[in-house]
Motif scaffolding. Structure first.
Motif, PDB file in Angstrom:
ATOM      1  N   UNK A  37      -1.792   3.746   9.003  1.00  0.00           N
ATOM      2  CA  UNK A  37      -0.848   2.622   8.959  1.00  0.00           C
ATOM      3  C   UNK A  37       0.083   2.821   7.776  1.00  0.00           C
ATOM      4  N   UNK A  38       1.360   2.643   8.037  1.00  0.00           N
ATOM      5  CA  UNK A  38       2.358   2.790   7.005  1.00  0.00           C
ATOM      6  C   UNK A  38       3.044   1.454   6.807  1.00  0.00           C
ATOM      7  N   UNK A  39       3.271   1.107   5.544  1.00  0.00           N
ATOM      8  CA  UNK A  39       4.009  -0.106   5.222  1.00  0.00           C
ATOM      9  C   UNK A  39       5.174   0.268   4.324  1.00  0.00           C
ATOM     10  N   UNK A  40       6.325  -0.259   4.674  1.00  0.00           N
ATOM     11  CA  UNK A  40       7.517   0.039   3.900  1.00  0.00           C
ATOM     12  C   UNK A  40       8.008  -1.238   3.256  1.00  0.00           C
ATOM     13  N   UNK A  41       8.328  -1.155   1.982  1.00  0.00           N
ATOM     14  CA  UNK A  41       8.897  -2.317   1.298  1.00  0.00           C
ATOM     15  C   UNK A  41      10.396  -2.277   1.475  1.00  0.00           C
ATOM     16  N   UNK A  42      10.941  -3.399   1.752  1.00  0.00           N
ATOM     17  CA  UNK A  42      12.372  -3.285   1.892  1.00  0.00           C
ATOM     18  C   UNK A  42      13.015  -4.496   2.226  1.00  0.00           C
TER      19      UNK A  42
END
Length: 192
Positions: free
Chosen positions: A187-192
């Motif tokens: 699982x990848x989480x991107x802040x943005x």
């Protein structure tokens, strides 16, 4: 679309090819006889016959095209080209950036009748095995001096003739024996 040629056009092309081959063969024969005659003469006589200057006396800017004729022997042609390469600064001064300017072959270092342990298809295996056998014969005490751990149990060798044959072991599958492996996903989480 291409059309196949009929018999007469193929025959005409074959006759023309034969005629060209005959012309080339006669030219080669004439050149070979001239070369044989020139081999008997000295370099000075050949240079006088073709009105060519001495190749060792060429200066910068001299024309060497006369040496490139088919009738001139290769030995004179090579002498003239060597002198040209010495005189022309473009050819004589290699800048060091030439990739293949060095002689990377080992032909200069080869010794006649050199003996190596390398064998094609086998490599150095037999040589290494022979060295290992010599080392075992020379130093049998080294094997006895190998460090032994305090907890180590001496191993006894069992001869294959007297060793009991093992019966195949069957393992019953139990429900508790092996849990099923569930594939996990990243699982990848991107802040943005």
């Amino acid at each position: 679309m291409t059309q196949s040629r009929d018999f007469w056009s193929r025959r005409k092309a074959a006759v023309q090819a034969e005629a060209e081959a005959e012309v080339i063969a006669t030219e080669e024969q004439v050149i070979a006889t001239q070369q044989a005659e020139l081999e008997e003469k000295s370099d000075a006589e050949i240079l006088a016959q073709f009105n060519l200057p001495d190749p060792d006396q060429l200066q910068a800017g001299d024309d060497v095209s006369g040496f490139m004729a088919k009738a001139v022997p290769d030995r004179l042609r090579r002498r003239a080209l060597r002198q040209l390469w010495r005189l022309n600064p473009v050819l004589a001064n290699v800048d060091g950036l030439v990739d293949y300017g060095e002689d990377y072959t080992d032909a200069a270092c080869v010794i006649e009748n050199i003996q190596t342990a390398y064998q094609v298809g086998k490599g150095m295996l037999r040589h290494v095995e022979a060295l290992a056998a010599q080392a075992e014969d020379m130093d049998p005490e080294i094997e006895d001096e190998t460090p032994v751990a305090e907890d180590a149990v001496p191993v006894t060798e069992v001869e294959p003739e007297t060793a009991p044959t093992a019966d195949p072991i069957t393992i019953a599958a139990t429900e508790e024996a092996a849990p099923q492996v569930v594939p996990r996903r990243m699982k990848f989480e991107f802040e943005g």
